[in-house]
Design a protein around this motif. Structure first.
Motif, short mmCIF file in Angstrom:
data_model
loop_
_atom_site.label_atom_id
_atom_site.label_comp_id
_atom_site.label_asym_id
_atom_site.label_seq_id
_atom_site.Cartn_x
_atom_site.Cartn_y
_atom_site.Cartn_z
N THR A 86 -76.07 87.38 101.66
CA THR A 86 -77.47 86.99 101.65
C THR A 86 -78.27 87.81 102.65
O THR A 86 -77.83 88.02 103.78
CB THR A 86 -77.62 85.49 102.00
OG1 THR A 86 -76.86 84.73 101.06
CG2 THR A 86 -79.07 85.06 101.91
N ARG A 92 -88.61 87.31 101.95
CA ARG A 92 -87.93 87.09 100.68
C ARG A 92 -86.44 86.81 100.94
O ARG A 92 -85.89 87.20 101.98
CB ARG A 92 -88.05 88.30 99.76
CG ARG A 92 -89.47 88.75 99.49
CD ARG A 92 -90.29 87.70 98.79
NE ARG A 92 -89.77 87.36 97.46
CZ ARG A 92 -90.32 86.45 96.65
NH1 ARG A 92 -91.37 85.77 97.06
NH2 ARG A 92 -89.81 86.22 95.46
N TYR A 94 -82.57 87.24 99.30
CA TYR A 94 -81.81 88.03 98.33
C TYR A 94 -80.34 87.62 98.36
O TYR A 94 -79.75 87.45 99.42
CB TYR A 94 -81.91 89.52 98.66
CG TYR A 94 -83.32 90.06 98.67
CD1 TYR A 94 -83.90 90.59 97.52
CD2 TYR A 94 -84.07 90.04 99.85
CE1 TYR A 94 -85.19 91.09 97.54
CE2 TYR A 94 -85.36 90.54 99.88
CZ TYR A 94 -85.93 91.05 98.72
OH TYR A 94 -87.21 91.54 98.74
N GLN A 98 -80.13 90.86 95.04
CA GLN A 98 -80.97 90.34 93.96
C GLN A 98 -81.90 89.26 94.50
O GLN A 98 -81.46 88.34 95.18
CB GLN A 98 -80.08 89.74 92.86
CG GLN A 98 -80.82 88.98 91.78
CD GLN A 98 -81.68 89.88 90.92
OE1 GLN A 98 -81.21 90.86 90.37
NE2 GLN A 98 -82.96 89.56 90.80
N ASP A 99 -83.18 89.38 94.22
CA ASP A 99 -84.15 88.38 94.67
C ASP A 99 -83.74 87.00 94.14
O ASP A 99 -83.56 86.81 92.93
CB ASP A 99 -85.55 88.74 94.17
CG ASP A 99 -86.62 87.85 94.77
OD1 ASP A 99 -86.63 86.64 94.47
OD2 ASP A 99 -87.45 88.36 95.54
#
Length: 428
Positions: A86, A92, A94, A98-99
């Motif tokens: 993570t 943000r 991820y 990957q978002d």
């Protein structure tokens, strides 16, 4: 003047690399001065001797290959947690690059677990509990007294499942993942059913819904719960992930790792914050945000579910989940109540505090007619694959590397045996 040592002499005395000597200096463990002529640094020989002594007093533990830890004395080695799971960056979240919000919008919980576990999003993990374990969990659940909280049932289920798994000490990655998949399903299976049974082939979100709500879900409601599960899978080194990694560092089996993570969620600051936010929102829906928030401020109570230090501009998980809550029947009013709380709690002349994931979970539970503890349950079930992923990473590291060193502040040991000031008369 005190004796001064060159960097190379310090490295040789401590048995470390020159780079490590500079790391000690940067952390304040050694004080350095520029050498005469400005080339290199010198160090106080007494400080170096004290640092070396501290290292000798702490036994060095072998790494996974049975070799002594390299580089520097064990007592002073900082623990660096390397993780590929993570990333939190620029507001943000991820998962493996990957978002998380985009992943939750496109994939369900099972596929998201596959992604977090490094299997790919096109390899959803099957979450099924073995029949024998399911029967044991049902018996254990039936034997519990009425009124046992749902989060406590999750903790009991982890213990029961561990006792029934003779391979629980097999720490190979595939075995850990298989045990974890069964445990996640077993945790849900251990909760009393409150809605129609969706069947054994239903998604985990559908099975969990039948334990938290009183009626069958509409498609958008089930999608909302699925989104919450994905958004909560992991959050870098949150306290529960650290607890899980500490257990894994001692080579605890995956069930014990999950139990450690569950224990860390039992406080109001992590995991169990959602029920407090549920109560707050319930009061706001009845009496409005301003008087409720004012009462919290007057009594000195923190307002639950607002703000997050890692997301100063707002928790993206909460934004995504509240968007889904707003599409539920009756969800718009709950989301409006969240906005009222944000506005009422904001300091005058400053931007309003934003809802975090705990308040969003509470909003989902209220809109879906779930009990206050539902958010805590969703949090724990969702975070379990993350704890297991952290355990797999930690099993690859040196064992027992997560041991912290204490700074003793109690009384010093006496030099000899204590003697009373006045002799005690003998009774013989």
């Amino acid at each position: 003047m005190a004796e001064r040592l060159t960097t190379q002499q310090v490295a040789e005395q401590l048995g470390v690399k020159v780079e490590t000597v500079y790391a000690y200096a940067s952390r304040g463990q050694l004080s350095s001065e520029r050498a005469p002529g400005g080339k290199g640094s010198t160090f106080d020989a007494r400080e170096v001797a004290e640092l070396a002594a501290r290292g000798r007093r702490t036994p060095m533990r072998p790494n996974a290959a049975g070799e002594p830890p390299a580089g520097e004395p064990w007592a002073s080695r900082p623990v660096t947690v390397r993780t590929g799971l993570t990333l939190i960056e620029n507001g943000r979240l991820y998962y493996r690059g990957q978002d998380a919000v985009e992943l939750a919008a496109r994939h369900g919980f099972e596929a998201a677990i596959g992604w977090l576990w490094g299997l790919g999003s096109d390899a959803p993990v099957t979450l099924r509990v073995p029949p024998a374990t399911a029967e044991a969990l049902a018996r254990a659940s039936a034997a519990l007294p009425d009124g046992i909280r749902l989060p406590d049932r999750l903790r009991i289920s982890a213990t029961v499942a561990a006792a029934l798994d003779p391979l629980r000490f097999d720490l190979r990655e595939q075995t850990v993942q298989a045990a974890g998949a069964a445990l996640i399903a077993g945790m849900v299976e251990a909760l009393p059913r409150t809605a129609p049974d969706p069947g054994p082939d239903a998604s985990l979100a559908a099975r969990l819904w039948s334990r938290l709500a009183s009626a069958a879900p509409a498609p958008e409601a089930l999608a909302c719960l699925d989104r919450a599960l994905v958004l909560l899978m992991d959050h870098e080194l949150a306290v529960s992930a650290v607890a899980a990694r500490v257990a894994a560092s001692a080579r605890a089996h995956p069930y014990a790792v999950v139990s450690a993570g569950l224990g860390a969620t039992d406080g109001p600051l992590h995991g169990a914050a959602s029920p407090l936010a549920h109560r707050l929102l319930g009061e706001v829906l009845v009496g409005g945000a301003v008087p409720v928030v004012s009462d919290y401020l007057r009594t000195g109570r923190p307002i639950p579910g607002l703000g997050h230090r890692l997301y100063p501009e707002g928790d993206p998980r909460a934004v995504a989940l509240l968007d889904a809550v707003g599409r539920l029947d009756g969800g718009a009013a709950v989301v409006a109540a969240v906005a009222e709380v944000e506005a009422a709690a904001g300091p005058a002349g400053r931007p309003a505090l934003r809802a975090n994931i705990d308040l969003a979970l509470a909003a989902m539970a209220l809109a879906a007619g779930m009990p206050a503890e539902a958010g805590e349950v969703v949090f724990a079930v969702a975070r379990t694959p993350g704890w297991l992923a952290h355990a797999v990473e930690e099993y690859r590291e040196e064992p027992l590397r997560m041991r912290a060193r204490g700074s003793y502040t109690g009384p010093r040991p006496s030099e000899g045996p204590e003697r009373p000031e006045h002799p005690v008369p003998s009774s013989s």
